[in-house]
Design a protein around this motif. Sequence first.
Motif, PDB file in Angstrom:
ATOM      1  N   HIS A 231       5.794 -16.783 -14.650  1.00  0.00           N
ATOM      2  CA  HIS A 231       6.381 -16.987 -13.319  1.00  0.00           C
ATOM      3  C   HIS A 231       7.281 -18.223 -13.289  1.00  0.00           C
ATOM      4  O   HIS A 231       7.456 -18.834 -12.243  1.00  0.00           O
ATOM      5  N   ALA A 232       7.827 -18.591 -14.422  1.00  0.00           N
ATOM      6  CA  ALA A 232       8.585 -19.836 -14.524  1.00  0.00           C
ATOM      7  C   ALA A 232       9.818 -19.866 -13.632  1.00  0.00           C
ATOM      8  O   ALA A 232      10.323 -20.942 -13.305  1.00  0.00           O
ATOM      9  N   ASP A 233      10.296 -18.714 -13.204  1.00  0.00           N
ATOM     10  CA  ASP A 233      11.493 -18.683 -12.350  1.00  0.00           C
ATOM     11  C   ASP A 233      11.191 -19.076 -10.901  1.00  0.00           C
ATOM     12  O   ASP A 233      12.094 -19.466 -10.166  1.00  0.00           O
ATOM     13  N   ALA A 234       9.953 -19.028 -10.487  1.00  0.00           N
ATOM     14  CA  ALA A 234       9.577 -19.398  -9.122  1.00  0.00           C
ATOM     15  C   ALA A 234       9.411 -20.918  -9.035  1.00  0.00           C
ATOM     16  O   ALA A 234       8.761 -21.514  -9.893  1.00  0.00           O
ATOM     17  N   PRO A 235       9.993 -21.537  -8.003  1.00  0.00           N
ATOM     18  CA  PRO A 235       9.913 -23.008  -7.903  1.00  0.00           C
ATOM     19  C   PRO A 235       8.477 -23.542  -7.829  1.00  0.00           C
ATOM     20  O   PRO A 235       8.176 -24.588  -8.393  1.00  0.00           O
ATOM     21  N   PHE A 236       7.590 -22.819  -7.129  1.00  0.00           N
ATOM     22  CA  PHE A 236       6.203 -23.262  -7.021  1.00  0.00           C
ATOM     23  C   PHE A 236       5.552 -23.333  -8.399  1.00  0.00           C
ATOM     24  O   PHE A 236       4.882 -24.307  -8.746  1.00  0.00           O
ATOM     25  N   TYR A 237       5.734 -22.287  -9.190  1.00  0.00           N
ATOM     26  CA  TYR A 237       5.133 -22.245 -10.516  1.00  0.00           C
ATOM     27  C   TYR A 237       5.797 -23.248 -11.467  1.00  0.00           C
ATOM     28  O   TYR A 237       5.129 -23.820 -12.331  1.00  0.00           O
ATOM     29  N   THR A 238       7.091 -23.470 -11.314  1.00  0.00           N
ATOM     30  CA  THR A 238       7.777 -24.451 -12.144  1.00  0.00           C
ATOM     31  C   THR A 238       7.195 -25.837 -11.914  1.00  0.00           C
ATOM     32  O   THR A 238       6.924 -26.577 -12.865  1.00  0.00           O
ATOM     33  N   GLN A 239       7.018 -26.190 -10.627  1.00  0.00           N
ATOM     34  CA  GLN A 239       6.429 -27.489 -10.298  1.00  0.00           C
ATOM     35  C   GLN A 239       4.996 -27.587 -10.830  1.00  0.00           C
ATOM     36  O   GLN A 239       4.597 -28.614 -11.387  1.00  0.00           O
ATOM     37  N   ALA A 240       4.226 -26.524 -10.691  1.00  0.00           N
ATOM     38  CA  ALA A 240       2.844 -26.515 -11.186  1.00  0.00           C
ATOM     39  C   ALA A 240       2.812 -26.645 -12.705  1.00  0.00           C
ATOM     40  O   ALA A 240       1.935 -27.329 -13.253  1.00  0.00           O
ATOM     41  N   MET A 241       3.769 -26.022 -13.391  1.00  0.00           N
ATOM     42  CA  MET A 241       3.810 -26.120 -14.841  1.00  0.00           C
ATOM     43  C   MET A 241       4.123 -27.539 -15.294  1.00  0.00           C
ATOM     44  O   MET A 241       3.537 -28.030 -16.267  1.00  0.00           O
ATOM     45  N   VAL A 242       5.017 -28.218 -14.602  1.00  0.00           N
ATOM     46  CA  VAL A 242       5.333 -29.606 -14.939  1.00  0.00           C
ATOM     47  C   VAL A 242       4.104 -30.491 -14.712  1.00  0.00           C
ATOM     48  O   VAL A 242       3.751 -31.327 -15.556  1.00  0.00           O
ATOM     49  N   GLU A 243       3.436 -30.300 -13.580  1.00  0.00           N
ATOM     50  CA  GLU A 243       2.237 -31.080 -13.280  1.00  0.00           C
ATOM     51  C   GLU A 243       1.150 -30.841 -14.325  1.00  0.00           C
ATOM     52  O   GLU A 243       0.518 -31.786 -14.806  1.00  0.00           O
ATOM     53  N   CYS A 244       0.951 -29.583 -14.679  1.00  0.00           N
ATOM     54  CA  CYS A 244      -0.076 -29.258 -15.668  1.00  0.00           C
ATOM     55  C   CYS A 244       0.292 -29.776 -17.052  1.00  0.00           C
ATOM     56  O   CYS A 244      -0.580 -30.228 -17.811  1.00  0.00           O
ATOM     57  N   GLY A 245       1.562 -29.729 -17.388  1.00  0.00           N
ATOM     58  CA  GLY A 245       2.008 -30.242 -18.682  1.00  0.00           C
ATOM     59  C   GLY A 245       1.776 -31.738 -18.813  1.00  0.00           C
ATOM     60  O   GLY A 245       1.260 -32.217 -19.834  1.00  0.00           O
ATOM     61  N   VAL A 246       2.136 -32.487 -17.774  1.00  0.00           N
ATOM     62  CA  VAL A 246       1.926 -33.942 -17.799  1.00  0.00           C
ATOM     63  C   VAL A 246       0.431 -34.253 -17.846  1.00  0.00           C
ATOM     64  O   VAL A 246      -0.021 -35.108 -18.617  1.00  0.00           O
ATOM     65  N   SER A 247      -0.351 -33.560 -17.032  1.00  0.00           N
ATOM     66  CA  SER A 247      -1.795 -33.792 -17.024  1.00  0.00           C
ATOM     67  C   SER A 247      -2.423 -33.428 -18.361  1.00  0.00           C
ATOM     68  O   SER A 247      -3.345 -34.115 -18.824  1.00  0.00           O
ATOM     69  N   ALA A 248      -1.950 -32.370 -19.007  1.00  0.00           N
ATOM     70  CA  ALA A 248      -2.486 -31.966 -20.311  1.00  0.00           C
ATOM     71  C   ALA A 248      -2.194 -33.022 -21.372  1.00  0.00           C
ATOM     72  O   ALA A 248      -3.057 -33.324 -22.209  1.00  0.00           O
ATOM     73  N   VAL A 249      -1.007 -33.606 -21.345  1.00  0.00           N
ATOM     74  CA  VAL A 249      -0.659 -34.652 -22.312  1.00  0.00           C
ATOM     75  C   VAL A 249      -1.554 -35.875 -22.107  1.00  0.00           C
ATOM     76  O   VAL A 249      -2.068 -36.463 -23.073  1.00  0.00           O
TER      77      VAL A 249
END
Length: 181
Positions: free
Chosen positions: A108-126
Amino acid sequence: MSARRTPWWHYAVGIVMGLICGAALVKIGESSEFSLIGAPWIVPIVLAILGVVVFAMAYQVHQVVKGKRKYINPAVSVYALVLSKALGLAAAALLGWYMGQLLMSLGHADAPFYTQAMVECGVSAVVCLADMIVGIVGEWFCQLPPNEGPEHPKAKAAERQRKLAAASPASASASAESVRE
């Protein structure tokens, strides 16, 4: 107190369990109106601060173990060890949690909500990966050297040498002669 190192597979189980739960959360969010994916920005900030504090505590214990520092309160040493273990295991589970959400959201990377969630999850995972490493290293920092008692490797080697010397034929004949006199 006798504490054992946390086995590697505990971290692996934490990551896998977190991955399953994080992926399930995204699937539940897709099928309902209620979505909990992502992480507020305060989460990675607090996790990073926690990692720095635990590392600092464990490093102080390491300084005492190496003899570079004279004294540390024994309670602080125990707290550093327990916090290092807890941080490593919790960070492993959270790493899986955020990676599960990230992987399931890729479709769902094209949806802005999911894009923001992916960035948040990526930073938190690191940050969670760094905290897991800090927990493992902190646990290693809190490891004490063996005491100089009978279980110490040097004491065992000396005892073995003493027994070999006593059992050698030359020492047996010398002790027999001293008994005759």
